[in-house]
Write an enzyme that holds these catalytic residues in place. Sequence first.
Site, PDB file in Angstrom:
ATOM      1  N   ASP A 161      15.424  57.975  15.516  1.00 42.68           N
ATOM      2  CA  ASP A 161      15.396  56.544  15.719  1.00 42.68           C
ATOM      3  C   ASP A 161      16.325  55.835  14.727  1.00 42.68           C
ATOM      4  O   ASP A 161      16.358  56.192  13.549  1.00 42.68           O
ATOM      5  CB  ASP A 161      13.935  56.116  15.454  1.00 42.68           C
ATOM      6  CG  ASP A 161      13.643  54.710  15.858  1.00 42.68           C
ATOM      7  OD1 ASP A 161      13.759  54.409  17.049  1.00 42.68           O
ATOM      8  OD2 ASP A 161      13.269  53.900  14.984  1.00 42.68           O
ATOM      9  N   GLU A 215      19.953  57.937  17.997  1.00 40.95           N
ATOM     10  CA  GLU A 215      20.169  56.580  18.492  1.00 40.95           C
ATOM     11  C   GLU A 215      21.206  55.921  17.589  1.00 40.95           C
ATOM     12  O   GLU A 215      20.889  55.488  16.483  1.00 40.95           O
ATOM     13  CB  GLU A 215      18.851  55.791  18.455  1.00 40.95           C
ATOM     14  CG  GLU A 215      19.002  54.401  19.043  1.00 40.95           C
ATOM     15  CD  GLU A 215      17.835  53.461  18.724  1.00 40.95           C
ATOM     16  OE1 GLU A 215      17.637  52.503  19.478  1.00 40.95           O
ATOM     17  OE2 GLU A 215      17.145  53.664  17.709  1.00 40.95           O
TER      18      GLU A 215
HETATM   19  C1  GLC Z   1      14.468  51.994  17.946  1.00 41.85           C
HETATM   20  C2  GLC Z   1      13.481  52.170  19.065  1.00 41.85           C
HETATM   21  C3  GLC Z   1      12.748  50.882  19.271  1.00 41.85           C
HETATM   22  C4  GLC Z   1      12.049  50.501  17.989  1.00 41.85           C
HETATM   23  C5  GLC Z   1      13.019  50.451  16.819  1.00 41.85           C
HETATM   24  C6  GLC Z   1      12.303  50.375  15.507  1.00 41.85           C
HETATM   25  O1  GLC Z   1      15.470  51.104  18.269  1.00 41.85           O
HETATM   26  O2  GLC Z   1      14.131  52.613  20.219  1.00 41.85           O
HETATM   27  O3  GLC Z   1      11.850  50.961  20.330  1.00 41.85           O
HETATM   28  O4  GLC Z   1      11.449  49.240  18.125  1.00 41.85           O
HETATM   29  O5  GLC Z   1      13.817  51.608  16.775  1.00 41.85           O
HETATM   30  O6  GLC Z   1      11.668  51.585  15.220  1.00 41.85           O
END
Ligand code: GLC
Length: 559
Positions: free
Chosen positions: A205, A250
């Site tokens: 993440d 991500e």
């Molecule tokens: C990422 C996740 C999202 C979350 C954020 C904070 O972007 O995909 O859903 O709110 O991280 O953890």
Amino acid sequence: MKITDTSDVWWKTAVVYCLDVETFMDWNDDGCGDFEGLAQRLDYLAELGVTCLWLMPFYPTADVDDGYDITDFYGVDPRLGTHGDLVEVVRTANDRGMRVIADLVVNHTSNKHPWFRSAESSIDSPYRDFYVWRSDPPPDTSSEVVFPDKENSIWQLSEKTGEWYLHRFYRQQPDLNVTDPKVRDEIAKAMGFWLELGLSGFRMDAVPFLLETSGTDRAEARRLPDPHEFLRQLRSFVGRRTGSGVLLGEVNLPHPQQAQFFGGENGNELTMLFDFLSMQYLYLSLARADAGPLAQALTARPKVSPDNQWATFVRNHDELTLDKLSDAEREAVFAAFGPDPSMQVYGRGLRRRLPPMLDGDPRRIRMVYSLLFSLPGTPVLFYGEEIGMGEDLDLEGRMAVRTPMQWTSGVNGGFSRAPKRRLRRPVVSGGYGPEHVNVADQRTDPDSLLSFMKLLIRRYRECPELGWGEFELLDQPHADVLAHQCRWEDGTMVAVHNLGAEPRSVPLTLDGCDSTHRLEDLLQDGSTPLSDKGKAELRLEGYGYRWLRVTSADSRRLV
Ligand code: GLC
């Protein structure tokens, strides 16, 4: 590369399926999905052709950000089950040919995590440096927040010590300080724990925020260890512990930075990265019925090492972010797919699923998924996409797309037998409700979207050139058509997609081919001869699509 390499480097040709245990299947009738329910649905996922499950956070949480605010990195949220239930799911999934990865959320903890409780109690806490603090009043950082509807600063005053802590996301999610070696050790240890329980890696993440050293001045930042070194350490740690585990990151950044997060030419940082740019340009292409923006995004991808891969997707659990488009481009996508302000969020994205955005047009929906599975990379589905679920705009923010999975046309869409009011989240109602969109009906219907998705997945798995191969755009005259090929070893796969509503006749010339070659359709019956010069003319309906394998008389590939 040999066909047998696809087992070691399994993630290059995987089909990833993201789900949240709490909204997938409730087996104990308390209104909340659970691991037992997921276990009951593993055969469904295997039958669909999924090869890797991505579990959204299942850890104990303060539940401010739907589980992305964790209070214990080693725990399982008791509403979902126990460690034992998780292990049973992993083993059963493995038996059905599926690996399991999970969200690793280590940019921050919940403010209820014992580390933060201790850290905020005193500047002498042994956990104080686990987080990022500043003692002087912060400047205006309102442009840096991720959730502008709720926050206007990335710094929050902590009354107890009169200092501010860094939080990129909600204020209840204080950022961990990964420049601290103790924090790095804790992260690796938690990863090691889950790998030991059978996970095959992690969806990491918010990686850029994790590496960032906000709060440290430049001179100090230079003295700190290279943050990318941390990713290299984690990648080799996962490799050492599992042999073939993955880190799927991500990283929604421009291409040059993405290349860095892969580890550049060495390819020794994140194994895979979501292709956020192609996803955004795909929507622009759909909105304009012009394949150009998508084609450009695909060809501009930095070349990645054989030890890396792009993860392609159409939708995920968050907003459909359009942050990398220009204002005019974003407006064009908003106008086409989410004109009402209630469909938009954070000024940059849409909180919708694909089918309602395309007005439920089955030809267009299928064309988009055909395109997704034919692009070079590893496709990632978000639960419910395979049956064409819609969203619930009455729910807050991103929750609109996180409604319970629709299994049957019965009560609560077959998700739970609990009274409706006790459901973790309401089931979608209206045209996309379970009476119209559910697994049970589509399983037995050969013409359903689900049956089509199964076909796409089967063909994708039979075409390793999609995961491994060289991608090339094919010249043809129509702006609304995307024609491309992927070549690997002796295999060439051609895909042609019509993003527009008008039928098209697409002339193609395939290099190195002549009249000894043919194009065999892979999604329907059909076979097209090539001329002496490797030319063919392919017919496409409006929003039509075709996948074709180039064959020759001596080809040993099964078509
Ligand atoms: C990422 C996740 C999202 C979350 C954020 C904070 O972007 O995909 O859903 O709110 O991280 O953890």
